[in-house]
Each structure stands twice: as C-alpha cells, then as structure tokens.
Design an enzyme around this catalytic site. Structure first.
Site, PDB file in Angstrom:
ATOM      1  N   HIS A 109       0.812  -1.170   0.003  1.00 22.81           N
ATOM      2  CA  HIS A 109       0.028  -0.017   0.073  1.00 22.81           C
ATOM      3  C   HIS A 109       0.941   1.252   0.040  1.00 22.81           C
ATOM      4  O   HIS A 109       2.069   1.355   0.663  1.00 22.81           O
ATOM      5  CB  HIS A 109      -0.809   0.173   1.214  1.00 22.81           C
ATOM      6  N   LYS A 136      -2.210  -8.056  -3.977  1.00 21.05           N
ATOM      7  CA  LYS A 136      -2.866  -6.837  -3.720  1.00 21.05           C
ATOM      8  C   LYS A 136      -2.004  -5.671  -4.065  1.00 21.05           C
ATOM      9  O   LYS A 136      -0.910  -5.473  -3.084  1.00 21.05           O
ATOM     10  CB  LYS A 136      -3.406  -6.987  -2.370  1.00 21.05           C
TER      11      LYS A 136
END
Length: 285
Positions: A109, A136
């Site tokens: 992230h 992700k």
C-alpha cells in the site's frame, strides 16, 4: 465478491456480522481489534470466507504472529501479509498458511500517492516472489489519472497469468470508482465497510456498493426463512462485462436500463478501451 472490512467491533458484534446473510466475505482487521486468540479461532472457523489481516505497522510483532497464526490454523480462507513485514515472520506465516490450505495475499500500500507504473510493476513482482497466491497493490489517488494508472495493471504484461489473482485499485475520493471498476477488470473481490467504519480512505459503505453491483442493499435476502438471490440486474451486468471481456457489445433492452446497468456499461467501455490500447501497443511493436 464484496469483502466487508471489519474493525473495532466486539466479538459478539463481529460474530453477528459474519453469521448474517448480508456478508458474503469479510476481512478481519485484527490489528484494529481486541479479540482474544480463542475469539479469533471462533470467527475464522465460520463458513463465510475470511481474510485475516494484522498490519505489522499497527500491531506489534507478537500480536501479529499470534493472531494470524490462530486465524490460519482455525480455517481462515486468506491471510494478508504485507511486503513490509519482516522476512523471517512472513516466511513462517506463509509456510503455515500453505500447510493449512489458507491462501496468501501479499500486499503493498502507498497511503501518500501513486508512484510511476515501473514502481507498481515492481511491487507486483515482489508480491509474487514473496509467495503471494493473490497480489494486492493499492495506492492513494490524488487525481483520476492515478486511478487509471493503478487499473492499467490489469492489462499490463507483469500481470500475465494473474487473472482472478490481482487486486489493484486506488484509495481516496479520486479512487472511489476504481474499487468497483477493478471487479470488471478481473479482481476477485473489492472492499467495503459497514456502519460508517471504513478501514481505508474512500472505502464505500456496503449497502451502496451492493446496490451498484447487485441492485439490492444486500447480496442475499431472507424471505419467509428462505434465501432469495437477486438475479435480474446482476445477470444483465455480468452479461455486459462478459461481452466486453470477449471484445463484443451486449445489446441492452430499454426495459433493463437503470443506474446499475449504466454503471456496468461504463465499466464495459473501460475494459474495451484497455483491450484496444493493449492491442495497438502489440501491433506497434
């Protein structure tokens, strides 16, 4: 699927959510909750697919390993292990996950912005090299262009072979629509919250995203004790997306037109444009 991110709820509240037909998949933010190990085991042993997440940057090493280990052994469907986690700890948890049939989400992230495509591609490779069954990559969008950059990963060469295994979208208000668009581009799930408790900027309320995707405020409705699965709107939406992925147009009946179908048509246009851009790029080479 829509994954409900759950944080700062009591064990009893969380149990009720996971047993509700309104939740088809859930992420337990163990770093933002105060469950005991026994409670984690109970929550992760339920039939609903659960992602066990315990951010190392938020929780200490002891809590991270203890709670993720308990979740994995109890039957969590997934565990999210961020790239920032110390290598020795991530290796132990990945090995434990494989031994218990728990799929590993390797995640990265950027909460400050969206880097260049080269950096995003590098993070995808790192997640794969780190043992990710699912990759992700999530950034903060400061503009619509940032969202488009992250979504372009779905058609990038680095993602070849990752169909159904890549979760990439942008956070923040400018990235809100990318969360929904990612589903049409191949993401196996996206995230939503309940009761105004988002775990990330721009994370939508479950009822809102359910309405856009399924045409109802819940994926399943109980009527006279029986489950009714909405089909009309969602079926049309799926046909629109499927046709786009095949490079075709799906003919829409005027009677089927509504906001949900129009949203699917917008995603369809994005998919077809990406496919054309990719094809043109190959032809130029």
């Amino acid at each position: 699927m829509i994954c409900i991110s759950i944080q700062k709820t009591t064990f009893e509240e969380t149990l009720a959510l996971l047993e509700s037909p309104a939740v088809e998949m859930a992420e337990l933010r163990l770093d933002l909750s105060d469950y005991t190990v026994r409670e984690v085991e109970r929550l992760c042993s339920l039939p609903v697919p659960v992602i066990a997440t315990c951010r190392y940057a938020v929780a200490d090493a002891e809590k991270t390993e203890k709670q993720l280990s308990a979740a994995i052994c109890a039957g969590a469907a997934f565990t999210d292990i961020e790239l920032e986690m110390p290598k020795a700890l991530s290796v132990r948890l990945c090995e434990q996950a494989r031994g218990h049939g728990c799929r590993v989400i390797r995640s990265w992230h950027d909460f400050k912005g969206t880097p260049g495509i080269e950096t995003l591609e590098a993070k995808v490779r790192e997640c794969l090299a780190g043992g990710g069954d699912i990759v992700k990559v999530v950034t903060m969008a400061l503009s619509p262009e940032d969202s488009a950059k992250v979504l372009s990963l779905y058609s990038d060469e680095v993602s070849a072979g990752l169909e159904g295994r890549l979760v990439a979208f942008a956070m923040g208000e400018a990235g809100r629509q990318s969360r929904i668009a990612s589903l049409g581009l191949g993401a196996p799930f996206t995230y939503a919250c309940m009761d105004g408790r988002p775990t990330a900027p721009g994370q939508p309320e479950a009822r809102n995203i359910y309405m856009q995707i399924y045409g109802t405020v819940s994926p399943l409705r109980l009527i006279d004790g029986k489950v009714e699965i909405p089909q009309s709107k969602s079926t049309v939406q799926r046909r629109i997306i499927a046709a786009a992925l095949a490079g075709e147009d799906y003919e829409i009946d005027e009677n089927d037109l509504n906001d949900d179908v129009r949203a699917a048509m917008s995603v369809s246009s994005l998919i077809k444009n990406r496919m054309i851009e990719k094809k043109n790029g190959v032809e130029k080479q």
